[in-house]
Design an enzyme around this catalytic site. Structure first.
Site, short mmCIF file in Angstrom:
data_model
loop_
_atom_site.label_atom_id
_atom_site.label_comp_id
_atom_site.label_asym_id
_atom_site.label_seq_id
_atom_site.Cartn_x
_atom_site.Cartn_y
_atom_site.Cartn_z
N ASP A 82 -172.36 -58.25 65.78
CA ASP A 82 -171.60 -57.12 65.23
C ASP A 82 -171.65 -57.20 63.70
OD1 ASP A 82 -169.88 -54.92 65.38
OD2 ASP A 82 -168.07 -56.17 65.42
N GLU A 134 -176.83 -48.54 60.85
CA GLU A 134 -175.66 -47.72 60.54
C GLU A 134 -175.92 -46.83 59.33
OE1 GLU A 134 -171.79 -49.57 60.56
OE2 GLU A 134 -170.87 -47.97 59.41
P1 13P Z 1 -161.49 -51.56 66.07
O1 13P Z 1 -160.93 -52.30 64.89
O2 13P Z 1 -161.06 -50.13 66.07
O3 13P Z 1 -161.21 -52.24 67.35
O4 13P Z 1 -163.09 -51.53 65.89
C1 13P Z 1 -163.88 -52.65 66.23
C2 13P Z 1 -165.28 -52.54 65.75
O5 13P Z 1 -165.75 -51.50 65.32
C3 13P Z 1 -166.11 -53.73 65.83
O6 13P Z 1 -167.37 -53.54 65.26
O1 G3H Z 2 -165.48 -54.60 62.99
C1 G3H Z 2 -164.95 -55.71 62.94
C2 G3H Z 2 -164.53 -56.42 64.17
O2 G3H Z 2 -163.22 -56.03 64.56
C3 G3H Z 2 -164.65 -57.89 63.97
O3 G3H Z 2 -163.64 -58.35 63.15
O4 G3H Z 2 -164.86 -59.61 61.36
O5 G3H Z 2 -162.42 -60.04 61.83
O6 G3H Z 2 -164.18 -60.77 63.45
P1 G3H Z 2 -163.79 -59.78 62.39
ZN ZN Z 3 -167.39 -52.21 63.59
#
Ligand code: 13P
Ligand code: G3H
Ligand code: ZN
Length: 311
Positions: A82, A134
Site C-alpha cells: 500500500d 495513482e
Molecule cells: P481509510 O483511512 O479511509 O481506511 O483508507 C485506507 C487506505 O486508503 C489505505 O490505503
Molecule cells: O493509507 C494509509 C493506510 O491507512 C495505512 O496507514 O501508513 O499508518 O500504516 P499507515
Molecule cells: Zn490509501
C-alpha cells in the site's frame, strides 16, 4: 492455492459490478479477523501492507501470516504493498514475495509520476507482479505524508489515458473526494464524491480497474463506543456506505479500508478494559478485538463491496 495477483479478481469484479476489499494488516489478529470474514463469506481478498506496517511488524512476519491465511482458507488472496513511496520499497516487496504493489507517485509532477511508475511496472511485470498507480492526491495522512483538507487534488480525467498507456499500470487509484483517516468531512459538511470524474475516467479507460483509497465510513456507533469507554475522538465523519456501494457497481474494483478496522478494534479493546479492569492477559482483550474486526469486514464484504460468494 498460492498467492494470486489481482488480474483475475478485477476482471470478474468489473464484469460483475462489485469490488474487492483491500484491508490493511499490521499483526496476527488483524490478518486472522479479515481472513475469517472472507472465508465465511467466500470472498476474494486483498491484504495490504503499508511502509508503516512493514516497520511495525517486519516484512517477513507479515508475508508468513498471509501465507498462513492462504493455507487456512484456500481463498484467492493477493498480498499488496500500500502506498509504495519509491522504486526501492516496491522492489523490496516484489523480491520479497508480494503479488501486487502500489507505486504512489501522486505527489510528483505528471512527468515524474510517469517515469517512476513506468520503472516500477517494468520491474514488477518482469517478476509476475501487478502494479497500481495513482493520479490525483487525497487529503489526510498516509505514512508520514499529511495533505491538508482543501489541498487535495481531484484526478484530471484528461490525463488518465496517457498515464495508463505510458506506464503500463494494471490499475489506477483516483481522487474523487475520499480521504485517509477518520476525519474525512467536517461536522455539518455534506459528504460528496465526484462521481462525474469517475464516470469520465471510466469512459476514457474502458474495462480498466479503478481503485478508491480512503474509503472508511467511520460508523458513528463505534466512535460513540470509543468515547463512552474513555476515548476522546472528535467528531469523525466518513464516506457514506451507499456511495461506496454505488462506486463498486461502476469501474471501481478495489476499495481500501483501514480506519474502520482500527476503530472496531479500539472500541472493542476499550470496552473490554473498562468492563474487566482485572484482566491482564492480552488474549482476553485481543479476542473481542479480533471478533469486532471480523464482523466489520463481513459487513463490508456483504453490504458494501458485494464480493461475497465470488471467491
Ligand atoms: P481509510 O483511512 O479511509 O481506511 O483508507 C485506507 C487506505 O486508503 C489505505 O490505503
Ligand atoms: O493509507 C494509509 C493506510 O491507512 C495505512 O496507514 O501508513 O499508518 O500504516 P499507515
Ligand atoms: Zn490509501
Amino acid at each position: 492455492m498460492p498467492l494470486v495477483t489481482t488480474t483475475e479478481m478485477f476482471k470478474k469484479a468489473y464484469e460483475g459490478g462489485y469490488a474487492i476489499g483491500a484491508f490493511n494488516v499490521n499483526n496476527m489478529e488483524i490478518v486472522q479477523a479479515i481472513t475469517e470474514a472472507a472465508k465465511e463469506e467466500q470472498a476474494p481478498l486483498i491484504l495490504q501492507v503499508s511502509a508503516g506496517a512493514r516497520k511495525y511488524a517486519k516484512h517477513g512476519y507479515l508475508v508468513h501470516l498471509v501465507q498462513a491465511a492462504i493455507e487456512d482458507t484456500d481463498l484467492p488472496i493477493a498480498l499488496h504493498l500500500d502506498h509504495g513511496a519509491d522504486f526501492e520499497v516496491c522492489k523490496s516487496c516484489i523480491d520479497g514475495g508480494f503479488s501486487s504493489v502500489m507505486i504512489d507517485g501522486s505527489h510528483h509532477s505528471f512527468e515524474d509520476n510517469i517515469e517512476l511508475t513506468k520503472k516500477v511496472v517494468e520491474y514488477a511485470h518482469a517478476h509476475g507482479v501487478v502494479v497500481e498507480g495513482e493520479l490525483g492526491t487525497l487529503a489526510g495522512i498516509e505514512d508520514d505524508v499529511k495533505v491538508e483538507s482543501g489541498n487535495e487534488q481531484f484526478t484530471k480525467p484528461e490525463e488518465v489515458e496517457e498515464f495508463v498507456t505510458r506506464t503500463g499500470v494494471d490499475s489506477l487509484a483516483i481522487a474523487i473526494g475520499t480521504s485517509h483517516g477518520a476525519y474525512k468531512f467536517k461536522p455539518g459538511q455534506t459528504p460528496r464524491l465526484r462521481f462525474d470524474i469517475l464516470e469520465e475516467v471510466s469512459k476514457r479507460l474502458p474495462n480498466f480497474p479503478i481503485v478508491l483509497h480512503g474509503a472508511s465510513s467511520v460508523p458513528q456507533e463505534f466512535v460513540k463506543l470509543v468515547n463512552q469507554y474513555g476515548g476522546a475522538m472528535p467528531d469523525a465523519i466518513g464516506i457514506p456506505e451507499e456511495m461506496l456501494r454505488q462506486a463498486a457497481t461502476m469501474a471501481v474494483c478495489k476499495i481500501n479500508i483501514d480506519s474502520d478496522l482500527r476503530l472496531a478494534m479500539t472500541a472493542a479493546i476499550r470496552k473490554h478494559m473498562v468492563e474487566h479492569p482485572d484482566h491482564f492477559d492480552p488474549r482476553q482483550y485481543l479476542s473481542p478485538a479480533r471478533d469486532a474486526i471480523r464482523e466489520m469486514v463481513r459487513h463490508k464484504i456483504v453490504d458494501v463491496l458485494g464480493c461475497n460468494g465470488k471467491a
